[in-house]
Write a protein that holds these residues in place. Structure first.
Motif, short mmCIF file in Angstrom:
data_model
loop_
_atom_site.label_atom_id
_atom_site.label_comp_id
_atom_site.label_asym_id
_atom_site.label_seq_id
_atom_site.Cartn_x
_atom_site.Cartn_y
_atom_site.Cartn_z
N SER A 160 7.62 -0.69 -19.05
CA SER A 160 7.00 0.59 -19.41
C SER A 160 6.06 0.45 -20.61
O SER A 160 5.26 1.34 -20.90
CB SER A 160 8.07 1.64 -19.72
OG SER A 160 8.87 1.22 -20.83
N GLU A 161 6.17 -0.65 -21.31
CA GLU A 161 5.29 -0.88 -22.46
C GLU A 161 3.89 -1.26 -21.97
O GLU A 161 3.72 -1.80 -20.89
CB GLU A 161 5.86 -2.01 -23.35
CG GLU A 161 7.27 -1.72 -23.85
CD GLU A 161 7.89 -2.93 -24.54
OE1 GLU A 161 7.13 -3.91 -24.79
OE2 GLU A 161 9.10 -2.90 -24.83
N SER A 162 2.88 -0.98 -22.76
CA SER A 162 1.51 -1.28 -22.36
C SER A 162 1.16 -2.74 -22.66
O SER A 162 1.67 -3.34 -23.60
CB SER A 162 0.53 -0.36 -23.10
OG SER A 162 0.63 -0.57 -24.51
N GLY A 163 0.29 -3.29 -21.81
CA GLY A 163 -0.19 -4.64 -22.04
C GLY A 163 0.83 -5.73 -21.79
O GLY A 163 0.68 -6.85 -22.31
N VAL A 182 2.26 3.20 -12.95
CA VAL A 182 0.99 3.15 -12.23
C VAL A 182 -0.18 3.07 -13.20
O VAL A 182 -1.15 2.33 -12.98
CB VAL A 182 0.84 4.38 -11.32
CG1 VAL A 182 -0.53 4.37 -10.63
CG2 VAL A 182 1.96 4.43 -10.30
N ASN A 183 -0.09 3.81 -14.32
CA ASN A 183 -1.21 3.87 -15.24
C ASN A 183 -1.27 2.67 -16.20
O ASN A 183 -2.23 2.51 -16.94
CB ASN A 183 -1.16 5.16 -16.06
CG ASN A 183 0.14 5.29 -16.85
OD1 ASN A 183 1.08 4.52 -16.62
ND2 ASN A 183 0.19 6.24 -17.76
N SER A 184 -0.23 1.83 -16.19
CA SER A 184 -0.24 0.66 -17.07
C SER A 184 0.53 -0.47 -16.40
O SER A 184 1.62 -0.87 -16.85
CB SER A 184 0.40 1.00 -18.42
OG SER A 184 0.35 -0.12 -19.28
N PRO A 185 -0.01 -0.99 -15.31
CA PRO A 185 0.72 -2.02 -14.55
C PRO A 185 0.89 -3.32 -15.35
O PRO A 185 0.06 -3.67 -16.18
CB PRO A 185 -0.18 -2.26 -13.32
CG PRO A 185 -1.55 -1.86 -13.78
CD PRO A 185 -1.34 -0.73 -14.74
N VAL A 186 1.98 -3.98 -15.07
CA VAL A 186 2.26 -5.26 -15.70
C VAL A 186 1.34 -6.33 -15.10
O VAL A 186 1.13 -6.36 -13.89
CB VAL A 186 3.74 -5.66 -15.49
CG1 VAL A 186 4.01 -7.06 -16.05
CG2 VAL A 186 4.66 -4.64 -16.15
N THR A 187 0.80 -7.18 -15.94
CA THR A 187 0.01 -8.31 -15.46
C THR A 187 0.96 -9.45 -15.09
O THR A 187 1.71 -9.94 -15.93
CB THR A 187 -0.97 -8.79 -16.53
OG1 THR A 187 -1.87 -7.73 -16.86
CG2 THR A 187 -1.77 -10.00 -16.04
N VAL A 188 0.94 -9.84 -13.84
CA VAL A 188 1.83 -10.90 -13.35
C VAL A 188 1.01 -12.17 -13.12
O VAL A 188 -0.03 -12.13 -12.47
CB VAL A 188 2.53 -10.49 -12.04
CG1 VAL A 188 3.52 -11.58 -11.62
CG2 VAL A 188 3.23 -9.16 -12.20
#
Length: 659
Positions: free
Chosen positions: A198-201, A230-236
């Motif tokens: 849930s954290e950004s970035g 949805v508004n801050s997806p995790v970069t995998v």
């Protein structure tokens, strides 16, 4: 799966029907999968193909590196500079034109076709007079971005592979992890971190050191995407390594289709040629081969073990060469991200062997010991039998981490799923059962609750440890020189190595010593020294051999003492006892051993190499012991009734045959 994915899967499966007769079903995947990839790539490149060709023709003689230059114009990390596509290669010269087409792709795409061995495949198709027909069919398949999404084609690709895997019963398990197993392991590894997403970035790395076709990586990417906002997806960022070139090509294809950097998916032996030696990962998921020998990697692994010790991957110990799965376990632990950078979590599917194979002090036991003492093992799931395509054995999912929650520190959760399964409508090889989504959800709730139930137990790490002490007993015997024993002297290895003259001399000596001074002579280590007659002073090996040969055990005798007055051990009665780690050795010995053999004693010279205490520390995890349920004997009347019913069935069948 969406309708687009289903339609594509069914379309490709229909194309496979054209291959029957000319090719074995085990060949279908290597033919169809690269063609599917080829069509997808040419469709997504279609909009920029003209501009790429224009620039290429202008600059091809300029010395510019096209690999760096043309992706700017293709809008993808790959490109093609041929005038052909699947629709225009033609019915004549089809093979030559297709070879030309493929050779003009960028290097990363050509690598995939090379690993598929596609150059040989299209030659085989051409000889079977199927090349034009098959390529023409694929040329009509709409696989552009506007036709089908990356997710849909990825799902279809995985479904196609699963369907092929199900048809290749004996080989499927080598490159396919059943979707229900990957789903359970992936949830157990990733779901506990949902809050972090849930954290950004947020950036999370995922790695599979035995990645096969990339099923675990795909599932991990999908789950992280599903759990992230949805508004801050995790970069995998996915990584992997696979030994088999064709299987590696499938994994590369999967990553390309999903728009991930295929350069992170390496080919080679993970054990002896780690292509990502300095990388560490947040999540790791593995299904290494069960019971596979690692003799091809042996020289490298042993060298790393000896030279690097704990600074390398294999410091704790090495398993027997017949099964390398625990080496993958150690490899995974070495790849965990540090707790300061978010820590690492591992899910690895193993057979039962790593739980208990190997005695105290063995490589396997030392690996378990190190994992427990480092507090890396969080949980182990015992799976039902008949869950895999090519084996019905019991399997286990180990969950390991270097960032346990406070309540889990120093503890291991064992979850027995032997009775948690659903019947499959149709068997796929030896896979007859699966774990449904609802069952996975229930298992995850129990896992996260961290409470004991009938099928869940929680232990301290030390509960799996024991000390193996060596128990000795004194030799009670007497020397008896008899004609019968003299006649069998040739059975003594040390005697058989003597020259014929020496053998004759010793036989004569013992014959003349029956009932006289042979005992004293042997005890005195042989006083005779007459080389002319074949005698010489007896060395210790020969003396020991003679003594053992003429010795007869007699429990009524006092213990035999050596020249120093110490008790001689009867080595044939050597035994060991496994004492629970947290229990007093003396109390255990007094309770469990002395009441049965009152003259037994502990060999205090056998001590653990690490703590110096008596006995060698071992670790094993015995699921059967922890979850054993006693079931009483069946009633004889029930057995009789079953036998009678069986006899009746046989009689009916015989009567039908007779008619």
């Amino acid at each position: 799966m969406s309708q687009n994915s289903t339609n594509l899967s069914n379309f490709v499966w229909q194309i496979a029907n054209d291959l029957w007769g000319d090719f074995k079903h085990t060949d279908f995947a290597r033919i169809i999968l690269p063609l599917l990839l080829l069509r997808r790539i040419e469709c997504v490149l279609d909009d920029t193909k003209e501009s790429v060709l224009k620039v290429y023709n202008q600059e091809k003689d300029s010395g510019v590196d096209m690999e760096l230059f043309l992706p700017t114009y293709s809008k993808y990390p790959f490109f093609n500079t041929s005038n052909y596509n699947l629709e225009t290669i033609g019915a004549t010269e089809t093979l030559a034109n297709l070879e030309n087409y493929i050779s003009h792709f960028s290097q990363n795409i050509r690598t995939i076709f090379e690993e598929f061995g596609f150059a040989n495949t299209i030659v085989e198709l051409d000889r079977a007079k199927l090349l034009f027909r098959i390529t023409k069919s694929f040329s009509t398949l709409p696989l552009g971005k506007e036709d089908i999404s990356d997710r849909d084609i990825s799902n279809a690709y995985e479904e196609i592979i699963r369907r092929f895997a199900a048809s290749i019963n004996e080989k499927a398990g080598e490159f396919m992890s059943p979707s229900d197993i990957t789903a359970l392991a992936t949830h157990a590894v990733i779901a506990p971190d949902e809050e972090i997403f849930s954290e950004s970035g947020v950036i999370r790395t995922v790695y599979d050191g035995a990645c096969g076709i990339g099923g675990f990586l795909s599932d991990a990417i999908s789950l992280i995407t599903e759990l992230s906002p949805v508004n801050s997806p995790v970069t995998v960022i996915p990584y992997g390594q696979e030994l088999d070139p064709r299987t590696h090509a499938m994994a590369l294809t999967s990553m390309l289709i999903r728009d991930y950097d295929e350069k992170n998916i390496k080919q080679g032996s993970t054990l002896s040629d780690d292509k990502l030696p300095n990388e560490h990962f947040h999540y790791q998921l593995y299904n290494p081969p069960f019971g596979k020998k690692w003799e091809k990697d042996q020289a490298f692994v042993i060298k790393e073990h000896k030279n690097l010790g704990y600074a390398g991957r294999f410091g704790p110990g090495l398993p027997r060469v017949s099964d390398g799965s625990m080496l993958f376990l150690l490899h995974a632990v070495s790849k965990m991200e540090s707790p300061e950078k978010g820590g690492g979590r591992i899910g690895i599917v193993l057979s039962g062997s790593p739980l208990f194979t190997g005695d105290a002090g063995s490589g396997e036991s030392e690996i378990r010991r190190w994992l427990m003492e480092k507090d890396y093992v969080e949980a182990i799931f015992a799976l039902p039998t008949d869950m895999f395509f090519n084996t019905g054995i019991g399997t286990y999912i180990w969950i390991l981490t270097n960032k346990k929650s406070e309540e889990r520190k120093g503890k291991v959760q064992l979850i027995n799923l032997a009775n948690t399964w659903t019947h499959m409508r149709k068997n796929e090889g030896t896979k007859r059962r699966f774990i449904s989504k609802e069952q996975i959800d229930n298992v995850m709730r129990d896992y996260e609750a961290f409470e004991e139930k009938d099928n869940i137990k929680i232990f301290d790490n030390a509960a799996f440890a024991y000390r193996k002490i060596h128990v000795k007993r004194p030799l009670r015997a007497k020397l008896v020189v008899s004609a019968g024993k003299i006649s069998t002297l040739e059975e003594v290895n040390a005697f058989a190595k003597l020259s014929p003259a020496q053998q004759t001399a010793w036989s004569d000596f013992f014959t003349h010593s029956i009932g006289e001074h042979a005992y004293d002579w042997i005890q005195d280590n042989g006083k005779l020294n007459n080389n002319k007659d074949g005698f010489s002073k007896v060395g210790k090996p020969l003396l020991t051999a003679f003594t053992n040969h003429f010795m007869e055990r007699d429990e009524a005798m006092e213990p035999v003492l050596d020249s120093k007055g110490d008790v001689v051990v009867d080595t044939t009665l050597n035994d060991t006892e496994s004492v629970p780690y947290n229990e007093s050795i003396s109390e255990y010995f007094g309770r469990e051993v002395l009441p049965h053999v009152s003259d037994a004693f502990i060999d205090h010279s056998v001590r653990d190499a690490k703590d110096g205490e008596v006995g060698i520390v071992g670790y094993e995890i015995n699921f059967n012991r922890y979850f054993y349920e006693y079931k009483g004997h069946r009633q004889l009347k029930d057995i009789d009734a079953e036998l009678l019913a069986c006899e009746n069935r046989i009689r009916v069948m015989l009567e039908e045959v007779a008619e």
